[in-house]
Design a protein around this motif. Structure first.
Motif, PDB file in Angstrom:
ATOM      1  N   SER A  22       0.571  -1.047   0.112  1.00  0.00           N
ATOM      2  CA  SER A  22      -0.352   0.093  -0.206  1.00  0.00           C
ATOM      3  C   SER A  22       0.811   1.238  -0.177  1.00  0.00           C
ATOM      4  CB  SER A  22      -1.039   0.601   0.967  1.00  0.00           C
ATOM      5  OG  SER A  22      -2.072  -0.967   0.666  1.00  0.00           O
ATOM      6  N   PHE A  23       2.161   1.007   0.393  1.00  0.00           N
ATOM      7  CA  PHE A  23       2.394   2.070   0.682  1.00  0.00           C
ATOM      8  C   PHE A  23       3.115   2.507  -0.302  1.00  0.00           C
ATOM      9  CE2 PHE A  23       6.933   3.984   1.836  1.00  0.00           C
ATOM     10  CZ  PHE A  23       6.564   5.418   2.663  1.00  0.00           C
ATOM     11  N   ALA A  24       4.186   1.592  -0.910  1.00  0.00           N
ATOM     12  CA  ALA A  24       4.498   1.601  -2.481  1.00  0.00           C
ATOM     13  C   ALA A  24       3.674   2.390  -3.342  1.00  0.00           C
ATOM     14  CB  ALA A  24       4.836   0.782  -3.093  1.00  0.00           C
ATOM     15  N   SER A  25       1.785   1.300  -3.660  1.00  0.00           N
ATOM     16  CA  SER A  25       1.201   1.718  -4.308  1.00  0.00           C
ATOM     17  C   SER A  25       0.744   3.726  -3.915  1.00  0.00           C
ATOM     18  CB  SER A  25      -0.260   1.272  -3.961  1.00  0.00           C
ATOM     19  OG  SER A  25       0.256  -0.095  -4.681  1.00  0.00           O
ATOM     20  N   GLY A  26       0.912   3.924  -3.208  1.00  0.00           N
ATOM     21  CA  GLY A  26       0.759   5.109  -2.852  1.00  0.00           C
ATOM     22  C   GLY A  26       1.579   6.009  -3.464  1.00  0.00           C
ATOM     23  N   LEU A  27       3.102   5.778  -2.821  1.00  0.00           N
ATOM     24  CA  LEU A  27       3.556   6.513  -3.297  1.00  0.00           C
ATOM     25  C   LEU A  27       3.987   6.801  -5.327  1.00  0.00           C
ATOM     26  CD1 LEU A  27       6.898   5.280  -1.815  1.00  0.00           C
ATOM     27  CD2 LEU A  27       5.867   7.723  -0.972  1.00  0.00           C
ATOM     28  N   ALA A  28       3.658   6.145  -5.397  1.00  0.00           N
ATOM     29  CA  ALA A  28       2.829   5.876  -7.162  1.00  0.00           C
ATOM     30  C   ALA A  28       1.845   6.641  -7.137  1.00  0.00           C
ATOM     31  CB  ALA A  28       3.074   4.401  -7.722  1.00  0.00           C
ATOM     32  N   LEU A  29       1.080   6.343  -6.477  1.00  0.00           N
ATOM     33  CA  LEU A  29      -0.650   7.713  -7.347  1.00  0.00           C
ATOM     34  C   LEU A  29      -0.090   8.809  -6.869  1.00  0.00           C
ATOM     35  CD1 LEU A  29      -2.362   5.676  -4.654  1.00  0.00           C
ATOM     36  CD2 LEU A  29      -3.086   5.476  -6.827  1.00  0.00           C
ATOM     37  N   ARG A  30       0.794   9.102  -6.379  1.00  0.00           N
ATOM     38  CA  ARG A  30       1.462  10.560  -5.871  1.00  0.00           C
ATOM     39  C   ARG A  30       2.694  10.732  -7.121  1.00  0.00           C
ATOM     40  NH1 ARG A  30      -0.201  12.864  -0.639  1.00  0.00           N
ATOM     41  NH2 ARG A  30       0.993  14.400  -2.195  1.00  0.00           N
ATOM     42  N   GLY A  31       2.439   9.943  -7.849  1.00  0.00           N
ATOM     43  CA  GLY A  31       3.241  10.424  -9.144  1.00  0.00           C
ATOM     44  C   GLY A  31       5.088   9.976  -9.009  1.00  0.00           C
ATOM     45  N   LYS A  76       5.844  -4.300 -14.248  1.00  0.00           N
ATOM     46  CA  LYS A  76       4.836  -3.481 -13.798  1.00  0.00           C
ATOM     47  C   LYS A  76       3.126  -3.760 -13.105  1.00  0.00           C
ATOM     48  CE  LYS A  76       3.555   0.453 -17.018  1.00  0.00           C
ATOM     49  NZ  LYS A  76       3.510   0.768 -18.453  1.00  0.00           N
ATOM     50  N   ASP A  77       2.966  -2.872 -12.519  1.00  0.00           N
ATOM     51  CA  ASP A  77       2.073  -2.994 -11.560  1.00  0.00           C
ATOM     52  C   ASP A  77       0.843  -2.417 -12.335  1.00  0.00           C
ATOM     53  OD1 ASP A  77       0.933  -2.999  -8.291  1.00  0.00           O
ATOM     54  OD2 ASP A  77       0.617  -1.042  -9.565  1.00  0.00           O
ATOM     55  N   LYS A  78      -0.508  -3.219 -12.043  1.00  0.00           N
ATOM     56  CA  LYS A  78      -1.381  -3.327 -13.029  1.00  0.00           C
ATOM     57  C   LYS A  78      -2.436  -2.101 -12.604  1.00  0.00           C
ATOM     58  CE  LYS A  78      -3.667  -6.740 -10.440  1.00  0.00           C
ATOM     59  NZ  LYS A  78      -4.526  -7.972  -9.373  1.00  0.00           N
ATOM     60  N   HIS A  79      -1.796  -1.331 -11.856  1.00  0.00           N
ATOM     61  CA  HIS A  79      -2.951   0.327 -11.358  1.00  0.00           C
ATOM     62  C   HIS A  79      -2.746   0.985 -11.236  1.00  0.00           C
ATOM     63  CE1 HIS A  79      -6.316  -2.793  -8.880  1.00  0.00           C
ATOM     64  NE2 HIS A  79      -5.520  -3.036  -8.713  1.00  0.00           N
ATOM     65  N   CYS A  80      -0.685   1.057 -11.126  1.00  0.00           N
ATOM     66  CA  CYS A  80       0.187   2.215 -11.398  1.00  0.00           C
ATOM     67  C   CYS A  80       1.134   2.192 -12.259  1.00  0.00           C
ATOM     68  CB  CYS A  80       0.593   2.792 -10.570  1.00  0.00           C
ATOM     69  SG  CYS A  80      -1.008   2.577  -8.520  1.00  0.00           S
ATOM     70  N   ASP A  81       1.317   2.849 -13.480  1.00  0.00           N
ATOM     71  CA  ASP A  81       2.321   2.866 -14.534  1.00  0.00           C
ATOM     72  C   ASP A  81       3.482   3.289 -13.860  1.00  0.00           C
ATOM     73  OD1 ASP A  81       0.222   2.085 -16.154  1.00  0.00           O
ATOM     74  OD2 ASP A  81       0.266   4.241 -17.372  1.00  0.00           O
ATOM     75  N   ASN A  82       3.528   3.805 -12.567  1.00  0.00           N
ATOM     76  CA  ASN A  82       5.322   4.040 -12.033  1.00  0.00           C
ATOM     77  C   ASN A  82       5.387   3.138 -11.497  1.00  0.00           C
ATOM     78  OD1 ASN A  82       3.119   5.251 -11.279  1.00  0.00           O
ATOM     79  ND2 ASN A  82       3.833   7.487 -11.047  1.00  0.00           N
ATOM     80  N   LEU A  83       4.634   2.055 -11.088  1.00  0.00           N
ATOM     81  CA  LEU A  83       4.798   1.571 -10.349  1.00  0.00           C
ATOM     82  C   LEU A  83       5.825   0.096 -10.378  1.00  0.00           C
ATOM     83  CD1 LEU A  83       5.046   0.441  -6.935  1.00  0.00           C
ATOM     84  CD2 LEU A  83       3.155  -0.235  -7.207  1.00  0.00           C
ATOM     85  N   PHE A  84       6.733  -0.391 -10.264  1.00  0.00           N
ATOM     86  CA  PHE A  84       7.177  -1.791 -10.747  1.00  0.00           C
ATOM     87  C   PHE A  84       7.328  -2.659  -8.913  1.00  0.00           C
ATOM     88  CE2 PHE A  84       7.916   1.393 -13.611  1.00  0.00           C
ATOM     89  CZ  PHE A  84       7.381   0.278 -14.819  1.00  0.00           C
ATOM     90  N   VAL A  85       7.741  -3.778  -9.158  1.00  0.00           N
ATOM     91  CA  VAL A  85       7.862  -5.115  -8.344  1.00  0.00           C
ATOM     92  C   VAL A  85       8.508  -5.693  -8.372  1.00  0.00           C
ATOM     93  CG1 VAL A  85       6.492  -7.179  -7.025  1.00  0.00           C
ATOM     94  CG2 VAL A  85       5.023  -5.168  -8.124  1.00  0.00           C
ATOM     95  N   LEU A  86      10.138  -6.268  -7.547  1.00  0.00           N
ATOM     96  CA  LEU A  86      10.854  -7.190  -8.273  1.00  0.00           C
ATOM     97  C   LEU A  86      10.283  -7.942  -6.878  1.00  0.00           C
ATOM     98  CD1 LEU A  86      13.318  -7.721  -8.783  1.00  0.00           C
ATOM     99  CD2 LEU A  86      14.443  -6.417  -7.617  1.00  0.00           C
ATOM    100  N   PRO A  87       9.949  -9.721  -7.544  1.00  0.00           N
ATOM    101  CA  PRO A  87      10.268 -10.677  -6.331  1.00  0.00           C
ATOM    102  C   PRO A  87      10.890 -11.300  -5.612  1.00  0.00           C
ATOM    103  CG  PRO A  87       9.229 -11.211  -8.710  1.00  0.00           C
ATOM    104  CD  PRO A  87       9.962 -10.043  -8.985  1.00  0.00           C
ATOM    105  N   ALA A  88      10.283 -11.956  -5.108  1.00  0.00           N
ATOM    106  CA  ALA A  88      11.578 -12.786  -4.026  1.00  0.00           C
ATOM    107  C   ALA A  88      11.974 -13.793  -5.295  1.00  0.00           C
ATOM    108  CB  ALA A  88      11.355 -12.486  -2.860  1.00  0.00           C
ATOM    109  N   SER A  89      13.210 -14.825  -4.454  1.00  0.00           N
ATOM    110  CA  SER A  89      13.004 -16.456  -5.038  1.00  0.00           C
ATOM    111  C   SER A  89      11.898 -16.866  -3.877  1.00  0.00           C
ATOM    112  CB  SER A  89      14.707 -16.142  -5.473  1.00  0.00           C
ATOM    113  OG  SER A  89      14.555 -17.760  -5.820  1.00  0.00           O
ATOM    114  N   GLN A  90      11.863 -18.134  -5.203  1.00  0.00           N
ATOM    115  CA  GLN A  90      11.103 -19.111  -3.388  1.00  0.00           C
ATOM    116  C   GLN A  90      12.336 -20.296  -3.311  1.00  0.00           C
ATOM    117  OE1 GLN A  90       7.248 -19.819  -5.751  1.00  0.00           O
ATOM    118  NE2 GLN A  90       6.285 -20.074  -3.814  1.00  0.00           N
TER     119      GLN A  90
END
Lengths: 270, 85
Positions: A22-31, A76-90
């Motif tokens: 939510s925090f990362a999404s919020g930063l992205a929502l703010r541009g 690339k996040d599905k809600h925000c164009d300027n948000l990206f996810v780097l997943p962990a290894s399993q």
């Protein structure tokens, strides 16, 4: 200059991944161009909370080992164009996460023009957690108003003050922010739960926000949508406030009071 | 807790117990986690030097590090035996 923010707590299950998403999404929502990295090697979960689990091809360890480029691994996040996810290894073992490797990945992300790099720490104080906090400029200490969570947060504050790169280099200390989650004002009023003031006084860290206990969080994780996108909910509003305060806005604390209870209920309890 | 419980002073609220327990344990752990690990060695060497001149028992030397806001106080407390004075 990219700011590196670790979301940490020591204890598990307090809301680190929920908060990171939510925090990362919020930063992205703010541009702001933002990336959120899952440091929980072996127990990847941020991808599920962000709703991108079926798009994971490469992960953090692949990038650290130079088996994949950042561009290949970033989702690339599905809600925000300027948000990206780097997943962990399993699958790989935690030793694959080297200090040099993580430093290089963070530097490459900064060179790609990211404003904020959010590091979702695993629980505990093992290597993954230490790697997540080592390079941090700022830290969100996620704490539940509960004895074991407060104690573990205190341990993590000690580690930030002694083992982070800023501490080791004698630089300006990591900027700490307290985030109290799963807060139930009604129980606080009844004397059944530590209050915001209690936790603040014990940990002595500036309060960034309070997120109320809410059924919305489970519904958000069911759907793979960060809770901040659940518009109209308390949790969404609370996280939007957190992001605004983090960006320097002055917003009064909300969700600290329980809904009013009738006289009969107050007399006889319940 | 209802008003009736409060009127009869039924029991201490658990949140207060939690706060008190945390204050005590964290004050203890903060001191311990922050303590440098040379204290036992320092105590041992002090013991050796003092033993050259005065006969003291190991437990008569106490080395403690206390933290007060911005500075640390290293307190060394040596109890000399009665017959030496």
């Amino acid at each position: 200059m990219a700011r590196i923010i670790v979301v940490t707590s020591g204890k598990g299950g307090v809301g680190k991944t929920t908060t990171s998403a939510s925090f990362a999404s919020g930063l992205a929502l703010r541009g702001h161009k933002t990336v959120v990295i899952d440091f929980d090697v072996g127990l990847r979960n941020l991808d599920l909370i962000m709703g991108c689990e079926r798009r994971v091809v490469y992960d953090l360890i692949n990038v650290v080992n130079q088996e994949a480029s950042l561009n290949q691994a970033l989702i690339k996040d599905k809600h925000c164009d300027n948000l990206f996810v780097l997943p962990a290894s399993q699958t790989r073992d935690k030793d694959a996460l080297t200090e040099d490797g993580v430093e290089r990945v963070l530097k490459d992300l900064a060179d790609m023009g990211f404003d904020y790099i959010v590091c979702d720490s695993p629980a505990g104080i093992e290597k993954g957690a230490l790697m997540a906090l080592h390079f941090a400029d700022e830290a969100l200490i996620v704490t539940n108003p509960e004895v074991s969570s407060v104690r573990d947060s205190d341990r993590i504050l000690g580690i930030l003050a002694s083992k982070s790169r800023r501490a080791v280099n004698g630089a300006e200390p990591v900027k700490e922010h307290l985030l109290i989650t799963r807060y139930a004002p009604g129980r606080v009023d009844k004397g059944e739960m530590l209050s915001v003031d209690d936790v603040k006084e014990i940990l002595r860290v500036p309060l960034l926000g309070v997120v109320p206990e809410s059924q919305t969080v489970l519904q958000a994780s069911n759907a793979g949508t960060p809770a901040i996108h659940m518009n109209g909910s308390d949790v969404s509003e609370a996280y939007k406030d957190v992001v605004a305060r983090f960006l320097g806005e002055d917003r009064p604390m909300r969700f600290l009071d329980a809904p009013k209870v009738g006289l009969l209920k107050r007399l006889f309890g319940g | 807790m209802s008003l009736i419980d409060m009127l009869f002073g039924k029991r201490k609220k658990t949140a207060d117990i939690a706060r008190e327990r945390l204050q005590i344990i964290l004050a203890h752990e903060r001191g311990r986690n922050g303590a440098p690990d040379y204290l036992p060695a320092l105590q041992k060497e002090l013991m050796e030097v003092i033993s050259k001149y005065v006969k003291v028992n190991h437990e008569d030397i106490k080395v403690q590090l206390e933290r007060q806001d911005n500075f640390e106080v290293l307190e060394v407390n040596i109890v000399l035996p009665e017959n030496q004075r």
